[in-house]
Write an enzyme that holds these catalytic residues in place. Structure first.
Site, PDB file in Angstrom:
ATOM      1  N   HIS A 130       3.582  -5.191  -3.145  1.00 57.14           N
ATOM      2  CA  HIS A 130       3.020  -3.911  -2.688  1.00 57.14           C
ATOM      3  C   HIS A 130       4.061  -3.264  -1.759  1.00 57.14           C
ATOM      4  CE1 HIS A 130       0.356  -1.349  -0.182  1.00 57.14           C
ATOM      5  NE2 HIS A 130      -0.511  -1.418  -1.166  1.00 57.14           N
ATOM      6  N   ASP A 176       1.397 -12.354   1.813  1.00 56.76           N
ATOM      7  CA  ASP A 176       0.528 -11.180   1.839  1.00 56.76           C
ATOM      8  C   ASP A 176      -0.750 -11.572   1.100  1.00 56.76           C
ATOM      9  OD1 ASP A 176      -0.872  -8.940   1.083  1.00 56.76           O
ATOM     10  OD2 ASP A 176       0.885  -7.795   0.439  1.00 56.76           O
TER      11      ASP A 176
HETATM   12  N1  7TS Z   1      -0.777  -5.873   0.094  1.00 53.73           N
HETATM   13  C1  7TS Z   1      -1.516  -5.877  -1.030  1.00 53.73           C
HETATM   14  C2  7TS Z   1      -1.325  -6.966  -2.034  1.00 53.73           C
HETATM   15  C3  7TS Z   1      -2.459  -4.874  -1.230  1.00 53.73           C
HETATM   16  O1  7TS Z   1      -3.195  -4.889  -2.351  1.00 53.73           O
HETATM   17  C4  7TS Z   1      -2.616  -3.865  -0.262  1.00 53.73           C
HETATM   18  C5  7TS Z   1      -3.557  -2.728  -0.468  1.00 53.73           C
HETATM   19  C6  7TS Z   1      -1.848  -3.930   0.907  1.00 53.73           C
HETATM   20  C7  7TS Z   1      -0.937  -4.949   1.030  1.00 53.73           C
HETATM   21  C8  7TS Z   1      -2.004  -2.964   2.014  1.00 53.73           C
HETATM   22  O2  7TS Z   1      -3.227  -3.175   2.644  1.00 53.73           O
HETATM   23  P1  7TS Z   1      -3.722  -2.209   3.806  1.00 53.73           P
HETATM   24  O3  7TS Z   1      -5.123  -2.622   4.042  1.00 53.73           O
HETATM   25  O4  7TS Z   1      -2.846  -2.448   4.988  1.00 53.73           O
HETATM   26  O5  7TS Z   1      -3.587  -0.818   3.284  1.00 53.73           O
HETATM   27  N2  7TS Z   1      -3.777  -2.431  -1.819  1.00 53.73           N
HETATM   28  C9  7TS Z   1      -4.439  -1.367  -2.309  1.00 53.73           C
HETATM   29  C10 7TS Z   1      -4.702  -1.233  -3.673  1.00 53.73           C
HETATM   30  O6  7TS Z   1      -4.359  -2.044  -4.518  1.00 53.73           O
HETATM   31  N3  7TS Z   1      -5.356  -0.085  -3.884  1.00 53.73           N
HETATM   32  O7  7TS Z   1      -5.537   0.518  -2.709  1.00 53.73           O
HETATM   33  C11 7TS Z   1      -4.961  -0.264  -1.722  1.00 53.73           C
END
Ligand code: 7TS
Length: 405
Positions: free
Chosen positions: A121, A198
């Site tokens: 990501h 992650d």
């Molecule tokens: N890492 C992964 C694997 C994720 O799926 C996401 C968010 C993040 C990091 C970031 O998370 P946050 O809560 O800090 O934003 N993924 C997604 C998704 O797949 N669709 O919307 C957000």
């Protein structure tokens, strides 16, 4: 107790979209919240509304106690040795940025390498790119194959004595791939590197045990484990967190302050400057209790069944190609259609009351690898059922009639 039996606990499911009962298949982006989490957050503002760690009065003591209980719940959720190793952060993104900016700036320099995978990501690419630029270190990327599985030979080849950190996605949000993290961690440690996982897409779907994994850092977001937005957990080994410089300066993270010099508080306060997201932390505590109460091994089984069923049903649609076909997958299925752009699919499904995500999923390098601009993604949660997947498949047939009559 999973699937249909749980739906009554999620008020957001009790609504119609365009005259159709809502089918929510966008759990990878965020999960819906159960009554217990909503009530937990409301009760903070309605009854225990105070700042933490600084009041002698009853309300402040209650808020502090509830927040610290949530930290102990996080310790249990991750099987962390100590609660103080669980730092409240804004979410996965902030947790990774914290490690990159504190550990990274203190420990990386020219000649050092950070190894990530080709399925990360953006939040596990950009912070490392930024810190590599600032320190002169090099970012290495381990390849994935045409199924979206990590190429272990490439991972091994790119691990060396230069590798100081491996920062890897546990479960891919774009492909669903479950990485062989035990082996990855063992190999990284043999090479002398630390490992950050992650866990944004693993913590909601399976039990996580940071001691069994022997992982150095683990991050996840509250809002993907049925908790509120704006809060998450960074777990770090105490010895590493102790040695890391603080992240933000301010209230609560200090021991003494003069204009000449400041000494810092111990864990976890050192990394929690300022008034935290108190209600968020408490709501997250309730969400983790909720998930543990369901038994995460059973959650994993339930969602594996949905994934098997969805895979089988989607494969029966002509012109549909799944993106992410690794053997070990969890939680979601991504696909493209010969006859419609994923965004159009998402919009038409919404008219049928079905919520999925269409886009690059903040994983543009994955889209480039598969030479698609975007995918449609159905991602599962504890309340989803086989009927939800039937609704998705039948709506996709309607999409086909519109675009490929
Ligand atoms: N890492 C992964 C694997 C994720 O799926 C996401 C968010 C993040 C990091 C970031 O998370 P946050 O809560 O800090 O934003 N993924 C997604 C998704 O797949 N669709 O919307 C957000």
């Amino acid at each position: 107790m999973l699937g249909e039996a749980l739906r009554g606990q999620f008020p957001a499911l009790n609504q119609e979209i365009g005259g159709h009962p809502l089918v929510y298949l966008d759990n990878g982006a965020t999960t819906l919240k159960p009554d217990c989490v909503i009530e937990s957050i409301t009760s903070v503002y309605a009854r225990d509304c105070a700042n933490v760690h600084r009041g002698v009065h009853t309300l402040s003591q209650r808020a502090t106690q509830r927040q610290e209980e949530a930290r102990v719940t996080a310790q249990r959720f991750l099987n962390a040795p100590e609660a103080r190793e669980c730092i409240f952060v804004r979410g996965t993104t902030e947790g990774i940025n914290l490690v990159a900016n504190t550990w990274g700036r203190a420990n990386l320099g020219p000649g050092d390498e950070v190894l990530i995978t080709a399925m990360e990501h953006h939040s596990n690419i950009v912070p490392w790119q930024m810190v590599c630029k600032a320190t002169g270190a090099t970012l290495q990327v381990a390849d994935i194959d045409d199924d979206g599985a990590l190429v272990m030979d490439d991972y091994r080849a790119k691990l060396s004595s230069k590798t100081k950190m491996v920062s890897a996605i546990h479960v891919s949000n774009a492909l669903g791939t479950v990485n062989p993290v035990e082996e990855m961690i063992r190999l990284a440690h043999d090479a002398g590197a630390l490992v950050l996982l992650d866990g944004a897409q693993s913590a909601p779907h399976q039990p996580v045990d940071v001691q069994a994994l022997d992982v150095d850092f683990f991050v996840f977001s509250g809002h993907k484990v049925y908790g509120p937005t704006g809060v998450g957990i960074l777990y770090g080994r105490e010895s590493l967190l102790d040695a890391m410089p603080p992240w933000e300066g301010g209230g609560d993270m200090i021991r003494t302050v003069t204009f000449e010099e400041t000494t810092y508080a111990g864990l976890p306060s050192k990394f929690e400057a300022g008034t935290p997201n108190i209600a968020g932390a408490i709501g997250l505590g309730t969400a983790m209790e909720f998930l543990m109460g369901l038994d995460l091994a059973k959650v994993a089984e339930h969602e594996a069944d949905l994934l098997r069923y969805a895979t089988e049903r989607l494969d029966s649609i002509d012109g549909l190609r799944r993106i992410g076909t690794a053997e070990d997958r969890a939680g979601l299925v991504g696909f493209v259609l010969d006859w419609a752009h994923p965004h159009d699919v998402g919009t038409i499904l919404d008219h049928e009351g079905i919520a999925i995500r269409a886009g690059h999923h903040c994983a543009q390098p994955v889209m480039d690898r598969f030479q698609v601009p975007a995918t449609a993604r159905a991602s599962f949660g504890v309340y989803n059922t086989r009927e939800d997947i039937d609704r998705l498949v039948s709506a996709l047939h309607s999409v086909k009639e519109i675009f490929a009559p």
